[in-house]
Design a protein around this motif. Structure first.
Motif, PDB file in Angstrom:
ATOM      1  N   VAL A 251       1.233 -17.753 -21.727  1.00  0.00           N
ATOM      2  CA  VAL A 251       1.616 -18.663 -22.814  1.00  0.00           C
ATOM      3  C   VAL A 251       0.415 -18.963 -23.714  1.00  0.00           C
ATOM      4  N   ILE A 252      -0.744 -19.186 -23.118  1.00  0.00           N
ATOM      5  CA  ILE A 252      -1.950 -19.477 -23.910  1.00  0.00           C
ATOM      6  C   ILE A 252      -2.291 -18.305 -24.828  1.00  0.00           C
ATOM      7  N   ILE A 253      -2.258 -17.091 -24.264  1.00  0.00           N
ATOM      8  CA  ILE A 253      -2.547 -15.906 -25.077  1.00  0.00           C
ATOM      9  C   ILE A 253      -1.510 -15.752 -26.179  1.00  0.00           C
ATOM     10  N   ALA A 254      -0.250 -16.000 -25.851  1.00  0.00           N
ATOM     11  CA  ALA A 254       0.816 -15.880 -26.850  1.00  0.00           C
ATOM     12  C   ALA A 254       0.608 -16.864 -27.992  1.00  0.00           C
ATOM     13  N   ILE A 255       0.247 -18.100 -27.664  1.00  0.00           N
ATOM     14  CA  ILE A 255       0.035 -19.120 -28.703  1.00  0.00           C
ATOM     15  C   ILE A 255      -1.139 -18.738 -29.597  1.00  0.00           C
ATOM     16  N   ILE A 256      -2.221 -18.258 -28.986  1.00  0.00           N
ATOM     17  CA  ILE A 256      -3.395 -17.864 -29.772  1.00  0.00           C
ATOM     18  C   ILE A 256      -3.046 -16.725 -30.727  1.00  0.00           C
ATOM     19  N   LEU A 257      -2.397 -15.689 -30.218  1.00  0.00           N
ATOM     20  CA  LEU A 257      -2.043 -14.544 -31.066  1.00  0.00           C
ATOM     21  C   LEU A 257      -1.042 -14.944 -32.143  1.00  0.00           C
ATOM     22  N   ASP A 258      -0.100 -15.803 -31.788  1.00  0.00           N
ATOM     23  CA  ASP A 258       0.893 -16.253 -32.768  1.00  0.00           C
ATOM     24  C   ASP A 258       0.232 -17.049 -33.885  1.00  0.00           C
TER      25      ASP A 258
ATOM     26  N   ASN B  98       3.628 -10.104 -36.443  1.00  0.00           N
ATOM     27  CA  ASN B  98       3.718 -11.241 -35.525  1.00  0.00           C
ATOM     28  C   ASN B  98       4.805 -11.023 -34.473  1.00  0.00           C
ATOM     29  N   GLN B  99       5.981 -10.601 -34.922  1.00  0.00           N
ATOM     30  CA  GLN B  99       7.083 -10.365 -33.991  1.00  0.00           C
ATOM     31  C   GLN B  99       6.773  -9.211 -33.044  1.00  0.00           C
ATOM     32  N   CYS B 100       6.093  -8.207 -33.557  1.00  0.00           N
ATOM     33  CA  CYS B 100       5.708  -7.056 -32.739  1.00  0.00           C
ATOM     34  C   CYS B 100       4.781  -7.500 -31.607  1.00  0.00           C
ATOM     35  N   ILE B 101       3.802  -8.346 -31.933  1.00  0.00           N
ATOM     36  CA  ILE B 101       2.864  -8.846 -30.918  1.00  0.00           C
ATOM     37  C   ILE B 101       3.593  -9.681 -29.877  1.00  0.00           C
ATOM     38  N   MET B 102       4.480 -10.562 -30.333  1.00  0.00           N
ATOM     39  CA  MET B 102       5.192 -11.429 -29.401  1.00  0.00           C
ATOM     40  C   MET B 102       6.090 -10.627 -28.458  1.00  0.00           C
ATOM     41  N   LEU B 103       6.762  -9.606 -28.991  1.00  0.00           N
ATOM     42  CA  LEU B 103       7.609  -8.773 -28.135  1.00  0.00           C
ATOM     43  C   LEU B 103       6.769  -7.968 -27.151  1.00  0.00           C
TER      44      LEU B 103
ATOM     45  N   SER C   7      -8.506 -22.316 -29.214  1.00  0.00           N
ATOM     46  CA  SER C   7      -8.493 -21.001 -28.570  1.00  0.00           C
ATOM     47  C   SER C   7      -9.580 -20.919 -27.507  1.00  0.00           C
ATOM     48  N   ILE C   8     -10.760 -21.428 -27.836  1.00  0.00           N
ATOM     49  CA  ILE C   8     -11.853 -21.448 -26.857  1.00  0.00           C
ATOM     50  C   ILE C   8     -11.457 -22.285 -25.638  1.00  0.00           C
ATOM     51  N   ALA C   9     -10.838 -23.437 -25.874  1.00  0.00           N
ATOM     52  CA  ALA C   9     -10.403 -24.295 -24.763  1.00  0.00           C
ATOM     53  C   ALA C   9      -9.373 -23.574 -23.895  1.00  0.00           C
ATOM     54  N   GLY C  10      -8.423 -22.890 -24.523  1.00  0.00           N
ATOM     55  CA  GLY C  10      -7.416 -22.156 -23.765  1.00  0.00           C
ATOM     56  C   GLY C  10      -8.019 -21.025 -22.955  1.00  0.00           C
ATOM     57  N   LEU C  11      -8.974 -20.299 -23.542  1.00  0.00           N
ATOM     58  CA  LEU C  11      -9.626 -19.198 -22.827  1.00  0.00           C
ATOM     59  C   LEU C  11     -10.489 -19.716 -21.682  1.00  0.00           C
ATOM     60  N   LEU C  12     -11.128 -20.867 -21.880  1.00  0.00           N
ATOM     61  CA  LEU C  12     -11.899 -21.477 -20.794  1.00  0.00           C
ATOM     62  C   LEU C  12     -10.985 -21.867 -19.634  1.00  0.00           C
ATOM     63  N   LEU C  13      -9.786 -22.340 -19.936  1.00  0.00           N
ATOM     64  CA  LEU C  13      -8.832 -22.680 -18.881  1.00  0.00           C
ATOM     65  C   LEU C  13      -8.430 -21.426 -18.106  1.00  0.00           C
ATOM     66  N   ILE C  14      -8.196 -20.327 -18.808  1.00  0.00           N
ATOM     67  CA  ILE C  14      -7.861 -19.067 -18.135  1.00  0.00           C
ATOM     68  C   ILE C  14      -9.003 -18.641 -17.216  1.00  0.00           C
TER      69      ILE C  14
ATOM     70  N   MET D  48      -6.931  -7.605 -19.242  1.00  0.00           N
ATOM     71  CA  MET D  48      -6.091  -6.414 -19.074  1.00  0.00           C
ATOM     72  C   MET D  48      -4.804  -6.565 -19.871  1.00  0.00           C
ATOM     73  N   THR D  49      -4.211  -7.738 -19.792  1.00  0.00           N
ATOM     74  CA  THR D  49      -2.992  -8.016 -20.564  1.00  0.00           C
ATOM     75  C   THR D  49      -3.264  -7.937 -22.066  1.00  0.00           C
ATOM     76  N   LEU D  50      -4.367  -8.539 -22.506  1.00  0.00           N
ATOM     77  CA  LEU D  50      -4.709  -8.535 -23.930  1.00  0.00           C
ATOM     78  C   LEU D  50      -4.966  -7.111 -24.416  1.00  0.00           C
ATOM     79  N   ALA D  51      -5.653  -6.300 -23.597  1.00  0.00           N
ATOM     80  CA  ALA D  51      -5.892  -4.901 -23.966  1.00  0.00           C
ATOM     81  C   ALA D  51      -4.581  -4.137 -24.074  1.00  0.00           C
ATOM     82  N   LEU D  52      -3.663  -4.401 -23.158  1.00  0.00           N
ATOM     83  CA  LEU D  52      -2.355  -3.745 -23.183  1.00  0.00           C
ATOM     84  C   LEU D  52      -1.567  -4.144 -24.432  1.00  0.00           C
TER      85      LEU D  52
END
Length: 281
Positions: free
Chosen positions: A260-267, A215-220, A75-82, A93-97
């Motif tokens: 996609v990175i955020i989705a994978i982390i949350l999933d 999980n499904q709620c977050i992904m949708l 997760s840290i690696a993915g966030l560093l890439l972002i 902003m997306t994560l807050a939404l």
């Protein structure tokens, strides 16, 4: 001879006009509350510089997932890439939404699922409504959101809540209905009140199924990000939309990769919580 057209569209239009004329104060109040909630999460996520916030988020993920070090490091690696792609503020902003929309969807969806699980009449009515919500094209949700709440993050949040809520209701209902009858009979034999039975028996046993609904709620909610950008919602979805409009492949791909990175982390976080719940059983 042609049959006269049933004025369904005109009826809906009249209802919308009535709501705008008589309930404008309520819509304004809802807008302010949702804007406060959304801005609050965004302020928290951007409180510190990215290189300070990323390790903190990694530690939070590590603790939430019962010390899953591998997930925390990935997760840290993915966030560093972002951050490296210069999309940090858009990602937050997306994560807050997503977080704010998911919280509201769950606050409404889980109680409705509990009601449906304990009342067949309510269940029948909600099932019809959920079928309607899940078969309606997602773009249609944008129309009433824009009409009632104008453009911006708030209508995007409203559309996301409506779009993401059905799995929370369905799986909460399913999880409680699948509880063995013997457990309910034992709790009744010990004289448990309905509240005690719900809190101490039904919800704990049904928790893995409920978490699958979360999980499904977050992904949708995350999948609605790009669509909500069409009515002014910010974040990564807006970057994707701009990339499409300008035929800017690099811009669109980088924003899509961040989503996609955020989705994978949350999933992975919610999947880990589901596994933890099953292990406890």
């Amino acid at each position: 001879m042609d049959l006269p057209k049933i004025p369904i569209g005109q009826l809906v239009s009249d209802i919308v006009d009535w709501i705008e004329a008589n309930l404008g104060w309520l819509l304004d109040g809802i807008t302010e509350v949702l804007r406060f909630l959304l801005n609050g999460f965004q302020d928290i996520l951007t409180l510190l510089p990215p290189l300070a916030m990323i390790p903190i988020l990694g530690i939070i993920i590590y603790l939430i997932t019962r010390k899953d070090l591998r997930l925390a490091l990935l997760s840290i690696a993915g966030l560093l890439l972002i951050w490296n792609l210069q999309l940090w503020s858009h990602a937050m902003m997306t994560l807050a939404l997503v977080i704010s929309s998911t919280i509201i969807a769950l606050l409404i969806g889980i109680p409705l699922g509990i009601l449906a699980a304990n009342n067949d009449t309510i269940n029948a009515g909600i099932r019809v409504l959920l079928d309607f919500m899940q078969t309606m094209p997602s773009f249609v949700y944008l129309i009433p959101a824009v009409i009632f709440f104008s453009l911006g993050n708030v209508p995007g949040m409203i559309a996301t809540v409506v779009f993401a809520m059905p799995p929370a209701i369905r799986l909460t209902n399913l999880g409680i209905r699948q509880i063995p009858v013997e457990l309910i009979e034992v709790s009744d034999a010990f004289g448990a009140t309905p509240q005690q039975k719900l809190i101490k028996v039904q919800l704990p046993v049904a928790m893995p199924t409920i978490m699958a609904g979360v999980n499904q709620c977050i992904m949708l909610a995350l999948s609605m990000v790009v669509i909500a950008s069409m009515i002014g919602a910010g974040g990564l979805g807006y970057q994707v939309l701009v990339g499409i409009q300008r035929v800017n492949i690099a811009m669109g791909f980088e924003a899509g990769l961040a989503i996609v990175i955020i989705a994978i982390i949350l999933d992975r976080i919610t999947q880990g919580l589901i596994k933890t719940g099953k292990t406890r059983e």
